[in-house]
Design a protein around this motif. Sequence first.
Motif, PDB file in Angstrom:
ATOM      1  N   GLN A   1     -11.997 -21.584 -55.735  1.00 11.61           N
ATOM      2  CA  GLN A   1     -12.682 -21.121 -54.641  1.00 11.61           C
ATOM      3  C   GLN A   1     -12.265 -20.907 -53.255  1.00 11.61           C
ATOM      4  O   GLN A   1     -11.123 -21.748 -53.179  1.00 11.61           O
ATOM      5  N   SER A   2     -12.428 -20.072 -52.772  1.00  9.04           N
ATOM      6  CA  SER A   2     -11.700 -19.672 -51.235  1.00  9.04           C
ATOM      7  C   SER A   2     -12.642 -19.831 -50.159  1.00  9.04           C
ATOM      8  O   SER A   2     -13.779 -19.490 -50.360  1.00  9.04           O
ATOM      9  N   ASP A   3     -12.240 -20.382 -48.896  1.00  9.77           N
ATOM     10  CA  ASP A   3     -12.848 -20.385 -47.913  1.00  9.77           C
ATOM     11  C   ASP A   3     -13.093 -19.074 -47.326  1.00  9.77           C
ATOM     12  O   ASP A   3     -12.053 -18.139 -47.626  1.00  9.77           O
ATOM     13  N   TRP A   4     -14.042 -18.824 -46.432  1.00  8.50           N
ATOM     14  CA  TRP A   4     -14.303 -17.461 -45.766  1.00  8.50           C
ATOM     15  C   TRP A   4     -13.359 -17.398 -44.687  1.00  8.50           C
ATOM     16  O   TRP A   4     -12.739 -18.301 -44.218  1.00  8.50           O
ATOM     17  N   PHE A   5     -12.967 -16.046 -44.365  1.00  6.30           N
ATOM     18  CA  PHE A   5     -11.895 -15.709 -43.145  1.00  6.30           C
ATOM     19  C   PHE A   5     -12.201 -16.719 -41.877  1.00  6.30           C
ATOM     20  O   PHE A   5     -13.456 -16.595 -41.363  1.00  6.30           O
ATOM     21  N   ASP A   6     -11.224 -17.097 -40.999  1.00  9.95           N
ATOM     22  CA  ASP A   6     -11.790 -17.717 -39.805  1.00  9.95           C
ATOM     23  C   ASP A   6     -11.725 -16.465 -38.654  1.00  9.95           C
ATOM     24  O   ASP A   6     -11.236 -15.304 -38.804  1.00  9.95           O
ATOM     25  N   LYS A   7     -12.576 -16.560 -37.899  1.00 13.22           N
ATOM     26  CA  LYS A   7     -12.831 -15.455 -36.913  1.00 13.22           C
ATOM     27  C   LYS A   7     -11.618 -15.408 -35.945  1.00 13.22           C
ATOM     28  O   LYS A   7     -11.213 -16.181 -35.546  1.00 13.22           O
ATOM     29  N   PRO A   8     -11.243 -14.192 -35.781  1.00 11.21           N
ATOM     30  CA  PRO A   8     -10.052 -14.003 -34.741  1.00 11.21           C
ATOM     31  C   PRO A   8     -10.688 -14.018 -33.301  1.00 11.21           C
ATOM     32  O   PRO A   8     -10.867 -12.640 -32.735  1.00 11.21           O
ATOM     33  N   PHE A   9     -11.122 -15.116 -32.650  1.00 12.32           N
ATOM     34  CA  PHE A   9     -11.982 -14.844 -31.420  1.00 12.32           C
ATOM     35  C   PHE A   9     -11.287 -14.345 -30.424  1.00 12.32           C
ATOM     36  O   PHE A   9     -11.811 -13.566 -29.603  1.00 12.32           O
ATOM     37  N   ASP A  10      -9.724 -14.335 -30.199  1.00 18.06           N
ATOM     38  CA  ASP A  10      -8.881 -13.272 -29.392  1.00 18.06           C
ATOM     39  C   ASP A  10      -9.141 -11.835 -29.403  1.00 18.06           C
ATOM     40  O   ASP A  10      -9.033 -11.144 -28.407  1.00 18.06           O
ATOM     41  N   GLU A  11      -9.723 -11.594 -30.533  1.00 22.41           N
ATOM     42  CA  GLU A  11     -10.122  -9.971 -30.845  1.00 22.41           C
ATOM     43  C   GLU A  11     -11.390  -9.725 -30.851  1.00 22.41           C
ATOM     44  O   GLU A  11     -11.823  -8.457 -31.430  1.00 22.41           O
TER      45      GLU A  11
END
Length: 764
Positions: A567-577
């Motif tokens: 199982q993989s976690d979902w991608f973290d949000k690239p907040f600076d972009e």
Amino acid sequence: MLLIWYYFSLPKELFSTPTSTVLESVEGDLLGAKIASDGQWRFPKRDSIPDKFKQCIIQFEDAYFYKHPGFNPVSIAKALKENINSREVKRGGSTLTQQVIRLSRKGQKRTYFEKLIELILATRLELRSSKNEILGYYASNAPFGGNVVGIEAASWRYFGRTSHELSWAETATLAVLPNAPSLIYPGKNQQRLLEKRNRLLKKLNNEGIIDELTYKLSITETLPQKPYRLPQIAPHLLEKSTRKYKGKYVKSSVKKHLQEQTNTIVKNHYNELKQNQIHNISVLILDVKTRKVLSYVGNSPTDLEHQKDVDIIDKPRSTGSILKPFLYSAMLDAGEILPNTLVADVPTQIASYNPQNFNQEYDGAVFASNALSRSLNVPAVRMLQDFGLDRFHHYLKELNLKDIKYNANHYGLSLILGGAESNLWDLCKSYASMSSTVNHYDKFYGKYYENEFLEPSFLADFEPDFGKSSTEKTIFDAGSIYMTLEAMKNVNRPESEENWEFFDSSKQIAWKTGTSFGFRDAWAIGTTKDYVVGVWVGNADGEGRPGLVGVATAAPILFEVFDVLPQSDWFDKPFDELAEVEICTKSGYRASEICEEKEKQLVQVSGLKTKPCPYHFWVHLDRNEQNQVNSSCVPLNEMTHKSWFVLPPLQEYYYQQKNPVYKVLPSFRNDCIGENSQPMDFIYPKESSTVFLPKDFDGEKSELVLKITHSTSEVKVFWYIDEKFIGTSQTIHEMLVNPTLGKHKITVVDELGLEMSRVVEIKE
């Protein structure tokens, strides 16, 4: 001179015989081996030799191996005396070192002079190499019967496992084989082989190397009867390895258990698909973080007639819709669209190109993310036209899709629907690189790597070189990629809905399917934060089959493979972009001041330069809000001013069929002068189109149905062909005609005087 000759008498490379290419998993398990070019199963020399084999071979062949300088005078004297007395060769006096020299000088006659040369070279070998190295030479080059050479090849051929896993009885069996390989090997002369093995086991017991219990148990073990087939767990990767690392041990990054699980999944689906004459499947699994191959299935277990030996992973095939996420990312990155910008989905004719959706239906207008997740063809073509064919082609070259070899004009707008070719390796590489871009951006605080889109590798010791870090994006910015992955994750149904319940999974996977023209290629590629899985299904010879579509054939394999991955976690949000902006919920554009329904959403930073919503207008209604009015018929203080969501006529026609809540703009009151800018549009025929009219069973030519849409349904429309009046329509604007062959100009005029024309060519 003699000393110089003695020093250089031994070749620098003692054995130059060809060896097998041996492929191992990352755990060190055998995945497969390819026979050497001389037809022998001869594995490359190993640095380590099993202790059991050392003990067995020394006790059987050369008990004083660690004490003599390469030859044993006592053994030579005893052998010479016995042979002279019997007047034939009864006994040999060669040490293991001498046997190594004899093996290296293959083909030499067995004479006393040759024995002298072997003795001299043996002493030279003892000076140059350690005892363990000499044992290694012997273990790797001794004959073990048939075409089996070397302890490791013999262990796999006769016992089906590595030499380090053999028992004392099994090791003793192998130790006695080189003594007479042409007479004794498994399946032949069993009694003689058994006696030799047991004598060796008894000696090991007498020397205290094995205890009494081990001895008794060992002599009860049975002998091997026939050679085993070597494992062929990753045959196509073995062939790929042989082209570059012929005759070597290749330790791959493949995980054996995962490879076996993938093989089983492919085999099961192949057994089903071959009933529909679909014979070939390939699957590739990549680790996003390391860019290493975790599983490599180049083809299904089909037969020679259906090209079972062809490795399809690196072969060019029509891409179908699998390139659409790249266009979506490119347009987000360039600030051309926002994730949910409305794009047109209407019948489209661009020059001679007439793209069709898979289900041959139209939504009128659809959110861009929805168009991607549903893989709608018409919006993709229109988006590509708006973005620019050359611009998108440039992005694909930046991704290094090697099979896209021609210029943009060669492919045309069909580039986005399978007009180009690519391969599973390059596509999985690109998906992995996009996922890795988001991972790295979050992990390294807003940094990109200049070599992010590097080539993967199937070697265990591969270390990816991502290059220098920078604040400048490589190809796509992290925000655009993240939004693309979000759109791909939100696929909640395939284009054909009957199979969707199969894909209901708790795993968050960004995935995309593709189907090439003529149902020749079916694709499914999915990515998580950690893994990319790519699947291709079809026929290697390019034969198309009904039902060969990505969602029905490739997607089930994709999800089964993901089920065996962690199982993989979902991608973290690239907040600076990313940036939070007000979005018009109906159009997906940046909200203008007159949008009545707004919500704040995170979008890619480049999306801040997109234009505001173009589909909301101020309209002026009468007090009952039943009709539009203007100053020609109603004073300003008696008007009701209201924001209205208005689509262009052709988009509106299809949109309202799928969206019942859509409110058509009211018509102008009869006593007002209308101001609609473009109230009508052709549905059929398309602009500058050619229409073929078939004949019925009686030989009569079929009639042509002309069709338009008008924003005011009750208005009258007058129809003309070549300036000749043919009829009037109201509410439903259709006209049935039977034109002659050739070019015709179709003209429609509504009762308010608005005119529109279209040229069509009629053929049989």
